[in-house]
Design a protein around this motif. Structure first.
Motif, PDB file in Angstrom:
ATOM      1  N   ASP A  84       0.791  -1.241   0.000  1.00 26.56           N
ATOM      2  CA  ASP A  84       0.000   0.000   0.000  1.00 26.56           C
ATOM      3  C   ASP A  84       0.819   1.285   0.000  1.00 26.56           C
ATOM      4  O   ASP A  84       0.277   2.351  -0.276  1.00 26.56           O
ATOM      5  CB  ASP A  84      -0.935   0.021   1.217  1.00 26.56           C
ATOM      6  N   HIS A  85       2.105   1.193   0.306  1.00 30.47           N
ATOM      7  CA  HIS A  85       2.890   2.423   0.444  1.00 30.47           C
ATOM      8  C   HIS A  85       4.100   2.470  -0.482  1.00 30.47           C
ATOM      9  O   HIS A  85       4.883   3.421  -0.410  1.00 30.47           O
ATOM     10  CB  HIS A  85       3.333   2.604   1.898  1.00 30.47           C
ATOM     11  N   CYS A  86       4.265   1.451  -1.321  1.00 33.22           N
ATOM     12  CA  CYS A  86       5.340   1.468  -2.309  1.00 33.22           C
ATOM     13  C   CYS A  86       4.735   1.729  -3.687  1.00 33.22           C
ATOM     14  O   CYS A  86       3.647   1.262  -3.989  1.00 33.22           O
ATOM     15  CB  CYS A  86       6.087   0.129  -2.313  1.00 33.22           C
ATOM     16  N   ASP A  87       5.450   2.482  -4.502  1.00 31.34           N
ATOM     17  CA  ASP A  87       4.985   2.782  -5.849  1.00 31.34           C
ATOM     18  C   ASP A  87       6.167   2.601  -6.815  1.00 31.34           C
ATOM     19  O   ASP A  87       7.106   3.402  -6.803  1.00 31.34           O
ATOM     20  CB  ASP A  87       4.444   4.213  -5.924  1.00 31.34           C
ATOM     21  N   PRO A  88       6.146   1.527  -7.627  1.00 36.35           N
ATOM     22  CA  PRO A  88       5.061   0.558  -7.767  1.00 36.35           C
ATOM     23  C   PRO A  88       4.967  -0.389  -6.571  1.00 36.35           C
ATOM     24  O   PRO A  88       5.915  -0.533  -5.802  1.00 36.35           O
ATOM     25  CB  PRO A  88       5.437  -0.201  -9.042  1.00 36.35           C
ATOM     26  N   GLU A  89       3.810  -1.018  -6.462  1.00 31.42           N
ATOM     27  CA  GLU A  89       3.560  -1.983  -5.404  1.00 31.42           C
ATOM     28  C   GLU A  89       4.525  -3.160  -5.525  1.00 31.42           C
ATOM     29  O   GLU A  89       4.882  -3.583  -6.624  1.00 31.42           O
ATOM     30  CB  GLU A  89       2.113  -2.472  -5.507  1.00 31.42           C
ATOM     31  N   ILE A  90       4.959  -3.695  -4.388  1.00 32.65           N
ATOM     32  CA  ILE A  90       5.859  -4.845  -4.379  1.00 32.65           C
ATOM     33  C   ILE A  90       5.095  -6.084  -3.927  1.00 32.65           C
ATOM     34  O   ILE A  90       4.498  -6.095  -2.846  1.00 32.65           O
ATOM     35  CB  ILE A  90       7.066  -4.603  -3.445  1.00 32.65           C
ATOM     36  N   ILE A  91       5.100  -7.115  -4.763  1.00 29.66           N
ATOM     37  CA  ILE A  91       4.537  -8.417  -4.415  1.00 29.66           C
ATOM     38  C   ILE A  91       5.703  -9.333  -4.048  1.00 29.66           C
ATOM     39  O   ILE A  91       6.583  -9.580  -4.867  1.00 29.66           O
ATOM     40  CB  ILE A  91       3.746  -9.028  -5.594  1.00 29.66           C
ATOM     41  N   HIS A  92       5.719  -9.830  -2.832  1.00 30.85           N
ATOM     42  CA  HIS A  92       6.866 -10.606  -2.355  1.00 30.85           C
ATOM     43  C   HIS A  92       6.934 -11.982  -3.005  1.00 30.85           C
ATOM     44  O   HIS A  92       7.991 -12.441  -3.417  1.00 30.85           O
ATOM     45  CB  HIS A  92       6.796 -10.752  -0.833  1.00 30.85           C
ATOM     46  N   ARG A  93       5.823 -12.712  -3.026  1.00 32.39           N
ATOM     47  CA  ARG A  93       5.645 -13.996  -3.703  1.00 32.39           C
ATOM     48  C   ARG A  93       6.285 -15.184  -2.993  1.00 32.39           C
ATOM     49  O   ARG A  93       6.218 -16.310  -3.487  1.00 32.39           O
ATOM     50  CB  ARG A  93       6.143 -13.962  -5.148  1.00 32.39           C
ATOM     51  N   ASP A  94       6.880 -14.994  -1.824  1.00 30.66           N
ATOM     52  CA  ASP A  94       7.435 -16.147  -1.102  1.00 30.66           C
ATOM     53  C   ASP A  94       7.396 -15.883   0.405  1.00 30.66           C
ATOM     54  O   ASP A  94       8.408 -15.975   1.094  1.00 30.66           O
ATOM     55  CB  ASP A  94       8.866 -16.428  -1.564  1.00 30.66           C
ATOM     56  N   VAL A  95       6.207 -15.575   0.895  1.00 27.47           N
ATOM     57  CA  VAL A  95       6.040 -15.263   2.312  1.00 27.47           C
ATOM     58  C   VAL A  95       6.018 -16.563   3.098  1.00 27.47           C
ATOM     59  O   VAL A  95       5.168 -17.437   2.868  1.00 27.47           O
ATOM     60  CB  VAL A  95       4.742 -14.473   2.554  1.00 27.47           C
ATOM     61  N   LYS A  96       6.954 -16.706   4.034  1.00 26.04           N
ATOM     62  CA  LYS A  96       7.052 -17.909   4.859  1.00 26.04           C
ATOM     63  C   LYS A  96       7.955 -17.584   6.049  1.00 26.04           C
ATOM     64  O   LYS A  96       8.616 -16.543   6.082  1.00 26.04           O
ATOM     65  CB  LYS A  96       7.634 -19.072   4.056  1.00 26.04           C
TER      66      LYS A  96
END
Length: 242
Positions: free
Chosen positions: A41-53
């Motif tokens: 919500d606060h990064c532009d562009p948005e960052i999708i991590h894709r490996d949350v663990k």
């Protein structure tokens, strides 16, 4: 802040170290949620991590948490709803829509976060063939659902957290993890909503929705990965990090 070790190290604490208490685990869960909410919500562009663990949550000397390892992260413009790529990540954490279509979004991170919450609660791996050897589900989410259906909360909770007085709080965190891991990404909360729920705002309402969803689908045989046997046989082709 000096980062010293991943969360998994603390969960699997050596004999020389005390186990993580419940208060610390809750603070870690909130810190990780705030980190993901910031990325979304606060990064532009948005960052999708894709490996949350749990392996990718790093702790400092006072157990404050930050999200680490952005090797699989993708940038997503505000005008986009998803990023399409080859499937990568860690089995057990991969959201069903990403697994089947290659489309990842902030909601795939929410799914991974929900699985991570279950890891924090159970001290079990998200995908573990040892459970299959014991005639249990190899996927942590399905294993947890089965125990909940049989009303066996105590069985799933990490033995380090067996104090009776914390059972209600443990149950509440499970109640938060389940909406995060809904099969339909549209029905998962956003990470800023997860933060609010961890802070005590809206958890009961989310759980009521989840209960209704379970009632509506109680006769369904849906699983997170319908082709799980294929997955087991082809793990190395999907992820090197199982």
């Amino acid at each position: 802040m000096s980062l010293s070790h991943p969360l998994m190290h603390s969960l699997d604490h050596p004999d020389s170290e005390p186990p993580l208490d419940w208060k610390t685990r809750k603070r870690i869960a909130l810190g990780a949620a705030r980190g993901l909410a910031y990325l979304h919500d606060h990064c532009d562009p948005e960052i999708i991590h894709r490996d949350v663990k749990v392996e990718n949550v790093l702790l400092d000397e006072v157990f404050e948490a930050v999200i680490g390892d952005f090797g699989l992260a993708k940038l997503m413009g505000k005008e986009n709803t998803h990023v399409t790529t080859a499937v990568c990540g860690t089995i057990g954490h991969i959201a069903p829509e990403y697994f089947s279509t290659g489309k990842s979004s902030e909601k795939t991170d929410v799914f991974g976060y929900g699985i991570m919450l279950l890891e924090i609660i159970t001290r079990q791996r998200a995908f573990d063939l040892v459970r299959r050897a014991n005639n249990e589900n190899v996927l942590l989410l399905e294993w947890v659902k089965g125990l909940l259906k049989d009303k066996e909360l105590e069985t799933m909770v990490d033995s380090d957290l067996q104090d009776a007085h914390m059972q209600d709080e443990v149950a509440e965190l499970i109640q938060l993890a389940l909406p995060c891991t809904r099969a339909d990404p549209a029905n998962r909360p956003k990470m800023y909503e997860v933060v609010r729920m961890l802070e005590g705002n809206g958890l009961a309402e989310r759980w009521e929705e989840r209960q209704q969803e379970e009632i509506d689908h109680q006769d369904s045989n849906h699983t997170i990965h319908p082709n799980i046997h294929w997955v087991i046989e082809n793990l190395s082709a999907i992820t090197p990090d199982v």
